[in-house]
Design a protein around this motif. Sequence first.
Motif, PDB file in Angstrom:
ATOM      1  N   ARG A  10       0.828  -1.205   0.000  1.00  0.00           N
ATOM      2  CA  ARG A  10       0.000   0.000   0.000  1.00  0.00           C
ATOM      3  C   ARG A  10       0.862   1.255   0.000  1.00  0.00           C
ATOM      4  NH1 ARG A  10      -3.130  -3.652   2.886  1.00  0.00           N
ATOM      5  NH2 ARG A  10      -2.347  -3.080   4.939  1.00  0.00           N
ATOM      6  N   TYR A  14       0.515   4.185  -2.895  1.00  0.00           N
ATOM      7  CA  TYR A  14       0.296   5.606  -2.632  1.00  0.00           C
ATOM      8  C   TYR A  14       1.467   6.458  -3.124  1.00  0.00           C
ATOM      9  CZ  TYR A  14      -4.024   4.943  -0.069  1.00  0.00           C
ATOM     10  OH  TYR A  14      -5.322   4.651   0.270  1.00  0.00           O
ATOM     11  N   ARG A  18       1.133   9.379  -6.005  1.00  0.00           N
ATOM     12  CA  ARG A  18       1.598  10.752  -5.787  1.00  0.00           C
ATOM     13  C   ARG A  18       2.690  11.143  -6.786  1.00  0.00           C
ATOM     14  NH1 ARG A  18      -1.388  13.690  -3.702  1.00  0.00           N
ATOM     15  NH2 ARG A  18      -0.528  14.596  -1.860  1.00  0.00           N
ATOM     16  N   SER A  55       2.521   8.806   6.365  1.00  0.00           N
ATOM     17  CA  SER A  55       1.183   9.199   5.933  1.00  0.00           C
ATOM     18  C   SER A  55       1.086  10.710   5.744  1.00  0.00           C
ATOM     19  CB  SER A  55       0.120   8.698   6.906  1.00  0.00           C
ATOM     20  OG  SER A  55       0.308   9.236   8.188  1.00  0.00           O
ATOM     21  N   ILE A  60      -2.049  11.347   3.350  1.00  0.00           N
ATOM     22  CA  ILE A  60      -3.089  10.342   3.553  1.00  0.00           C
ATOM     23  C   ILE A  60      -3.208  10.081   5.050  1.00  0.00           C
ATOM     24  CG2 ILE A  60      -2.786   9.222   1.306  1.00  0.00           C
ATOM     25  CD1 ILE A  60      -1.117   7.062   2.716  1.00  0.00           C
ATOM     26  N   SER A  61      -4.224   9.343   5.404  1.00  0.00           N
ATOM     27  CA  SER A  61      -4.405   8.931   6.789  1.00  0.00           C
ATOM     28  C   SER A  61      -3.562   7.684   7.053  1.00  0.00           C
ATOM     29  CB  SER A  61      -5.880   8.600   7.026  1.00  0.00           C
ATOM     30  OG  SER A  61      -6.044   7.870   8.220  1.00  0.00           O
ATOM     31  N   ASP A  64      -5.110   4.559   5.839  1.00  0.00           N
ATOM     32  CA  ASP A  64      -4.992   4.175   4.432  1.00  0.00           C
ATOM     33  C   ASP A  64      -3.862   3.171   4.230  1.00  0.00           C
ATOM     34  OD1 ASP A  64      -7.094   5.819   3.554  1.00  0.00           O
ATOM     35  OD2 ASP A  64      -5.758   7.554   3.484  1.00  0.00           O
ATOM     36  N   GLN A  69      -7.872  -1.523   0.921  1.00  0.00           N
ATOM     37  CA  GLN A  69      -9.007  -0.848   0.306  1.00  0.00           C
ATOM     38  C   GLN A  69      -9.954  -1.826  -0.381  1.00  0.00           C
ATOM     39  OE1 GLN A  69      -7.880   2.425  -2.144  1.00  0.00           O
ATOM     40  NE2 GLN A  69      -6.709   3.401  -0.536  1.00  0.00           N
ATOM     41  N   LEU A  77      -9.489   5.295  -1.943  1.00  0.00           N
ATOM     42  CA  LEU A  77      -9.171   6.624  -2.468  1.00  0.00           C
ATOM     43  C   LEU A  77      -8.564   6.483  -3.854  1.00  0.00           C
ATOM     44  CD1 LEU A  77      -7.431   8.147   0.680  1.00  0.00           C
ATOM     45  CD2 LEU A  77      -9.780   8.517  -0.069  1.00  0.00           C
ATOM     46  N   ASP A  81      -8.822  12.020  -5.141  1.00  0.00           N
ATOM     47  CA  ASP A  81      -9.030  12.146  -3.699  1.00  0.00           C
ATOM     48  C   ASP A  81      -7.740  12.574  -3.001  1.00  0.00           C
ATOM     49  OD1 ASP A  81     -11.704  11.263  -3.881  1.00  0.00           O
ATOM     50  OD2 ASP A  81     -11.111   9.177  -3.630  1.00  0.00           O
ATOM     51  N   LEU A  82      -6.634  11.966  -3.397  1.00  0.00           N
ATOM     52  CA  LEU A  82      -5.349  12.290  -2.780  1.00  0.00           C
ATOM     53  C   LEU A  82      -4.917  13.721  -3.102  1.00  0.00           C
ATOM     54  CD1 LEU A  82      -3.462   8.945  -3.446  1.00  0.00           C
ATOM     55  CD2 LEU A  82      -4.426   9.752  -1.290  1.00  0.00           C
ATOM     56  N   ALA A  85      -7.073  15.987  -1.031  1.00  0.00           N
ATOM     57  CA  ALA A  85      -6.667  15.924   0.377  1.00  0.00           C
ATOM     58  C   ALA A  85      -5.388  16.721   0.609  1.00  0.00           C
ATOM     59  CB  ALA A  85      -6.474  14.477   0.804  1.00  0.00           C
TER      60      ALA A  85
END
Length: 115
Positions: A10, A14, A18, A55, A60-61, A64, A69, A77, A81-82, A85
Motif C-alpha cells: 500500500r 500511494y 503521488r 502518511s 493520507i491517513s 490508508d 481498500q 481513495l 481524492d489524494l 486531500a
Amino acid sequence: MTFNQQLGKRLKQYRLLRGLTQAQVAAKIGCSYQMVQKLESGINQVAAERLTTISTALAISPLDLLFDQEAFPEMALDRQDLVLAAALARCTHEQKAAIARLLNVFGVTAESEAA
C-alpha cells in the motif's frame, strides 16, 4: 502475504499515485531510499511514529496504509481524492470552513468547527 508486506504494498501504491520516487519519499520522512525499499518490500516493520510521518508525507491517513481498500471499498481513495486531500491540508482554517460551506450548498455533509 504478511502484514508488513501488505502495508509495504500500500505504501508503494500511494507513493506511485503521488508520482514520487523512493528517494523523494525518503527525503520527506528523513531516511534513506534503501529504507523505503525495505519498507515497501515488507522486510522492515513500520514503527508507529514512522507510519505517521509517512502518511503525512503522502497526504493520507495512517489508516490508508493499515487497511486494505479492497476489503473496505468505502474507504478507497483514487488519485483525485489524494490531490484534493493534499490541497485541503495546505488550506487555512478559514479556507477549510468556506469549503465546508460550499460542500453543504451541493448537499454534501461536511463537518467543520466553523460550520
